[in-house]
Design a protein around this motif. Structure first.
Motif, PDB file in Angstrom:
ATOM      1  N   LYS A  22      20.187  31.388 -12.663  1.00  0.00           N
ATOM      2  CA  LYS A  22      19.331  30.996 -11.905  1.00  0.00           C
ATOM      3  C   LYS A  22      18.895  30.726 -10.552  1.00  0.00           C
ATOM      4  O   LYS A  22      18.479  31.653 -10.205  1.00  0.00           O
ATOM      5  CB  LYS A  22      18.921  29.576 -13.067  1.00  0.00           C
ATOM      6  CG  LYS A  22      18.125  29.152 -14.023  1.00  0.00           C
ATOM      7  CD  LYS A  22      18.307  28.005 -14.623  1.00  0.00           C
ATOM      8  CE  LYS A  22      18.881  27.007 -14.300  1.00  0.00           C
ATOM      9  NZ  LYS A  22      20.411  27.605 -15.653  1.00  0.00           N
ATOM     10  N   THR A  23      20.027  30.547 -10.255  1.00  0.00           N
ATOM     11  CA  THR A  23      20.331  29.607  -8.715  1.00  0.00           C
ATOM     12  C   THR A  23      20.189  31.427  -8.339  1.00  0.00           C
ATOM     13  O   THR A  23      20.057  31.324  -6.890  1.00  0.00           O
ATOM     14  CB  THR A  23      21.150  28.514  -8.841  1.00  0.00           C
ATOM     15  OG1 THR A  23      21.017  28.180  -9.348  1.00  0.00           O
ATOM     16  CG2 THR A  23      21.509  28.762  -6.932  1.00  0.00           C
ATOM     17  N   THR A  24      21.182  32.139  -8.463  1.00  0.00           N
ATOM     18  CA  THR A  24      21.595  33.499  -7.853  1.00  0.00           C
ATOM     19  C   THR A  24      20.344  34.053  -7.276  1.00  0.00           C
ATOM     20  O   THR A  24      19.923  34.573  -6.585  1.00  0.00           O
ATOM     21  CB  THR A  24      22.597  34.085  -8.467  1.00  0.00           C
ATOM     22  OG1 THR A  24      23.842  33.169  -9.139  1.00  0.00           O
ATOM     23  CG2 THR A  24      22.571  35.629  -7.755  1.00  0.00           C
ATOM     24  N   GLY A  40      16.417  21.377  -6.737  1.00  0.00           N
ATOM     25  CA  GLY A  40      15.900  20.350  -8.299  1.00  0.00           C
ATOM     26  C   GLY A  40      17.385  20.644  -9.417  1.00  0.00           C
ATOM     27  O   GLY A  40      16.801  19.946 -10.589  1.00  0.00           O
ATOM     28  N   ASP A  41      18.854  20.956  -8.988  1.00  0.00           N
ATOM     29  CA  ASP A  41      19.544  21.140 -10.511  1.00  0.00           C
ATOM     30  C   ASP A  41      19.687  19.832  -9.055  1.00  0.00           C
ATOM     31  O   ASP A  41      21.338  20.034  -8.833  1.00  0.00           O
ATOM     32  CB  ASP A  41      20.489  22.156 -10.314  1.00  0.00           C
ATOM     33  CG  ASP A  41      21.396  22.197 -11.316  1.00  0.00           C
ATOM     34  OD1 ASP A  41      21.585  20.678 -11.449  1.00  0.00           O
ATOM     35  OD2 ASP A  41      22.517  22.698 -11.689  1.00  0.00           O
ATOM     36  N   THR A  42      19.837  18.655  -9.829  1.00  0.00           N
ATOM     37  CA  THR A  42      20.422  17.354  -9.339  1.00  0.00           C
ATOM     38  C   THR A  42      21.193  16.899  -9.843  1.00  0.00           C
ATOM     39  O   THR A  42      22.519  16.222  -9.813  1.00  0.00           O
ATOM     40  CB  THR A  42      19.713  16.392  -9.169  1.00  0.00           C
ATOM     41  OG1 THR A  42      19.345  15.670 -10.264  1.00  0.00           O
ATOM     42  CG2 THR A  42      18.628  16.790  -8.085  1.00  0.00           C
ATOM     43  N   PHE A  43      22.040  18.269 -11.084  1.00  0.00           N
ATOM     44  CA  PHE A  43      23.066  17.130 -11.770  1.00  0.00           C
ATOM     45  C   PHE A  43      24.279  17.955 -11.912  1.00  0.00           C
ATOM     46  O   PHE A  43      25.003  17.723 -11.683  1.00  0.00           O
ATOM     47  CB  PHE A  43      22.401  17.836 -13.688  1.00  0.00           C
ATOM     48  CG  PHE A  43      23.406  17.424 -14.596  1.00  0.00           C
ATOM     49  CD1 PHE A  43      23.554  15.859 -15.149  1.00  0.00           C
ATOM     50  CD2 PHE A  43      23.898  18.230 -15.529  1.00  0.00           C
ATOM     51  CE1 PHE A  43      23.948  15.609 -16.003  1.00  0.00           C
ATOM     52  CE2 PHE A  43      24.772  17.793 -16.562  1.00  0.00           C
ATOM     53  CZ  PHE A  43      25.286  16.494 -16.686  1.00  0.00           C
ATOM     54  N   ARG A  44      24.501  19.348 -11.934  1.00  0.00           N
ATOM     55  CA  ARG A  44      25.930  20.032 -12.103  1.00  0.00           C
ATOM     56  C   ARG A  44      26.366  19.559 -10.406  1.00  0.00           C
ATOM     57  O   ARG A  44      26.204  19.963  -9.562  1.00  0.00           O
ATOM     58  CB  ARG A  44      25.846  21.540 -12.695  1.00  0.00           C
ATOM     59  CG  ARG A  44      27.278  22.009 -12.402  1.00  0.00           C
ATOM     60  CD  ARG A  44      27.176  24.040 -12.151  1.00  0.00           C
ATOM     61  NE  ARG A  44      25.933  24.400 -12.298  1.00  0.00           N
ATOM     62  CZ  ARG A  44      26.385  24.672 -11.218  1.00  0.00           C
ATOM     63  NH1 ARG A  44      27.543  24.888 -10.121  1.00  0.00           N
ATOM     64  NH2 ARG A  44      26.186  25.707 -10.367  1.00  0.00           N
ATOM     65  N   ALA A  45      28.033  19.400 -10.549  1.00  0.00           N
ATOM     66  CA  ALA A  45      28.398  18.965  -9.295  1.00  0.00           C
ATOM     67  C   ALA A  45      28.279  20.641  -8.245  1.00  0.00           C
ATOM     68  O   ALA A  45      28.493  21.474  -8.800  1.00  0.00           O
ATOM     69  CB  ALA A  45      29.755  18.954  -9.410  1.00  0.00           C
ATOM     70  N   GLU A  66      24.681  22.321  -3.315  1.00  0.00           N
ATOM     71  CA  GLU A  66      25.732  23.431  -1.876  1.00  0.00           C
ATOM     72  C   GLU A  66      25.340  25.328  -2.211  1.00  0.00           C
ATOM     73  O   GLU A  66      25.470  25.366  -1.436  1.00  0.00           O
ATOM     74  CB  GLU A  66      27.136  22.971  -2.390  1.00  0.00           C
ATOM     75  CG  GLU A  66      27.337  21.420  -1.499  1.00  0.00           C
ATOM     76  CD  GLU A  66      27.189  20.005  -2.500  1.00  0.00           C
ATOM     77  OE1 GLU A  66      26.810  20.745  -3.794  1.00  0.00           O
ATOM     78  OE2 GLU A  66      26.693  18.983  -2.405  1.00  0.00           O
ATOM     79  N   GLN A  67      25.408  24.873  -3.968  1.00  0.00           N
ATOM     80  CA  GLN A  67      25.185  26.360  -4.275  1.00  0.00           C
ATOM     81  C   GLN A  67      23.773  27.622  -3.411  1.00  0.00           C
ATOM     82  O   GLN A  67      24.015  28.523  -2.780  1.00  0.00           O
ATOM     83  CB  GLN A  67      25.971  26.519  -5.570  1.00  0.00           C
ATOM     84  CG  GLN A  67      25.655  28.286  -5.665  1.00  0.00           C
ATOM     85  CD  GLN A  67      25.446  28.342  -7.674  1.00  0.00           C
ATOM     86  OE1 GLN A  67      24.987  27.462  -8.410  1.00  0.00           O
ATOM     87  NE2 GLN A  67      25.340  29.606  -7.978  1.00  0.00           N
ATOM     88  N   LEU A  68      23.040  26.609  -3.685  1.00  0.00           N
ATOM     89  CA  LEU A  68      21.805  27.207  -3.435  1.00  0.00           C
ATOM     90  C   LEU A  68      21.010  26.935  -2.068  1.00  0.00           C
ATOM     91  O   LEU A  68      21.071  27.706  -1.715  1.00  0.00           O
ATOM     92  CB  LEU A  68      20.342  25.546  -4.155  1.00  0.00           C
ATOM     93  CG  LEU A  68      19.044  26.588  -4.069  1.00  0.00           C
ATOM     94  CD1 LEU A  68      19.046  27.923  -4.799  1.00  0.00           C
ATOM     95  CD2 LEU A  68      17.857  25.276  -4.438  1.00  0.00           C
ATOM     96  N   CYS A 111      11.377  27.218  -7.108  1.00  0.00           N
ATOM     97  CA  CYS A 111      12.248  25.892  -7.478  1.00  0.00           C
ATOM     98  C   CYS A 111      13.664  25.947  -8.958  1.00  0.00           C
ATOM     99  O   CYS A 111      13.516  26.759  -9.948  1.00  0.00           O
ATOM    100  CB  CYS A 111      11.160  25.103  -8.812  1.00  0.00           C
ATOM    101  SG  CYS A 111       9.817  25.235  -6.861  1.00  0.00           S
ATOM    102  N   ASP A 112      14.682  25.778  -8.350  1.00  0.00           N
ATOM    103  CA  ASP A 112      15.809  25.676  -9.150  1.00  0.00           C
ATOM    104  C   ASP A 112      15.770  24.670 -10.107  1.00  0.00           C
ATOM    105  O   ASP A 112      15.122  23.459  -9.868  1.00  0.00           O
ATOM    106  CB  ASP A 112      17.056  25.791  -8.148  1.00  0.00           C
ATOM    107  CG  ASP A 112      18.775  25.480  -9.057  1.00  0.00           C
ATOM    108  OD1 ASP A 112      18.268  26.553 -10.181  1.00  0.00           O
ATOM    109  OD2 ASP A 112      19.139  25.879  -8.396  1.00  0.00           O
ATOM    110  N   THR A 113      16.015  24.843 -11.208  1.00  0.00           N
ATOM    111  CA  THR A 113      16.424  23.206 -11.605  1.00  0.00           C
ATOM    112  C   THR A 113      17.840  23.471 -12.433  1.00  0.00           C
ATOM    113  O   THR A 113      19.054  24.406 -12.689  1.00  0.00           O
ATOM    114  CB  THR A 113      15.505  23.903 -13.753  1.00  0.00           C
ATOM    115  OG1 THR A 113      15.620  24.679 -13.746  1.00  0.00           O
ATOM    116  CG2 THR A 113      14.264  23.766 -12.626  1.00  0.00           C
TER     117      THR A 113
END
Ligand code: GTP
Ligand code: MG
Length: 331
Positions: free
Chosen positions: A132-134, A155-160, A164-166, A207-209
């Protein structure tokens, strides 16, 4: 005037060629496993008989075209072979390509629908690690190069490490990222992002999730909330909800699409990592067994490794080796 049209024509054909080349490169593994086996079958068997069909069936299933689709394809081939009175196996290849293109082509188009002016919002969903992010990074790059104003929502506030990756992608591509701290409500991030997009006159908000399984009801509810916030704040949004699928997971991707599609208002599919699999036939299965169009395909990890899906280019690239070989035979 003439030279203008010639230049235009040349530039269009160059563009088409470079798209086909991208597909060709990305489909190398599938082509080697699938097309070379078909080629071998054709030269070995020469005649089209029951044994030929059986072996062709096996090869197609092996490339993850999917059992239902393969059955349909073989039935259609039989009809066509009878109708055209084809006996020589070598003559079957163009018929096979034609049928595959037919399966891939649908009524709905493969374009991503965006507003011609004003803000468009595209939401990306899917299970963990599918890309998704890529894909967001790559798409941001594509739109930015077309001169559009792009903004990303973390929007991915969950995975550590997800935010930063986005952000890394944002820096690489040169677009801003709207974020909150890790662990915050993703719907609140989307609200912020939409407001920022409006204020800044952004054309496209991507929007990333967080990755989620379609059977986790709390996470699906969270997605629903994100969807509603976007819908409330921007008329007509989200313009697309793209379900990202990892092609290397083969038939599993197909079942994910079936389950996700029912629950989350998905409008189209992105099939990633086609470069990493010999089972690119999954595109055909997905196209044939689902009502959802494949809109984008991922063909590598780099910024440029994303293509709008085009059924003819795809089949052409898939059969590139074979078509060349049969042209040589004709010469
Ligand atoms: N070879 C190849 N790798 C890809 C492609 N798309 C994504 N990847 C890789 O797949 C891995 C996961 O990609 P992400 O974009 O982080 O996936 P995600 O869906 O955002 O993952 P989560 O946020 O953890 O759910 C990364 O190592 C990417 O580089 C592709 O088209 N080809
Ligand atoms: Mg991600």
């Amino acid at each position: 005037m003439v030279s203008f049209f010639k230049r235009l024509k040349d530039s269009i054909s160059q563009k088409t060629e470079s798209v086909t080349n991208k597909f060709k490169e990305g489909l190398t593994k599938t082509r080697t496993a699938f097309v070379e086996r078909v080629e071998e079958l054709i030269t070995r068997r020469k005649k089209i008989d029951e044994a030929f069909y059986e072996e062709l069936e096996e090869i197609l299933i092996g490339a993850d075209v999917g059992v239902n689709t393969v059955m349909q394809l073989i039935d259609e081939l039989r009809v066509e072979v009878k109708k055209r009175k084809i006996e020589d196996a070598a003559e079957l290849q163009p018929v096979l390509s034609e049928k595959l293109i037919g399966l891939l082509r649908g009524d709905e188009d493969n374009k991503i629908h965006l507003e011609s002016s004003g803000l468009s919002v595209v939401l990306f969903v899917g299970v963990n690690g599918v890309g998704k992010t890529t894909t967001i990074g790559k798409l941001a790059h594509k739109y930015k190069s077309e001169g559009k104003r792009v903004l990303l929502a973390a929007g991915d506030t969950f995975r550590a490490g997800a935010i930063e990756q986005l952000e890394v992608w944002g820096q690489r591509v040169g677009v801003d990222v709207i974020k909150q701290s890790s662990g915050s409500d993703p719907a609140a991030v989307m609200f912020d992002a939409v407001q920022a997009a409006k204020q800044r006159g952004v054309d496209i908000l991507l929007c990333d999730t967080a990755g989620r399984l379609q059977n986790k009801s709390n996470l699906m509810e969270e997605l629903n909330k994100i969807y509603r916030v976007i819908q409330r704040e921007v008329p007509g949004a989200p313009h697309e909800v793209l379900l990202v699928l990892d092609a290397t997971t083969g038939q599993n991707a197909l079942s994910q699409a079936k389950l996700f599609g029912e629950k989350s208002g998905v409008t189209g599919l992105v099939l990633t990592k086609l470069d990493g699999t010999a089972k690119g036939g999954i595109v055909i299965a997905i196209r044939n067994e689902l009502q959802l169009p494949v809109k984008l395909v991922g063909l590598g990890e780099k910024m440029d490794d994303l293509q709008e899906f085009d059924s003819e280019q795809f089949v052409h690239a898939l059969f590139a080796g074979l078509i060349q070989a049969s042209e040589q035979v004709e010469e």
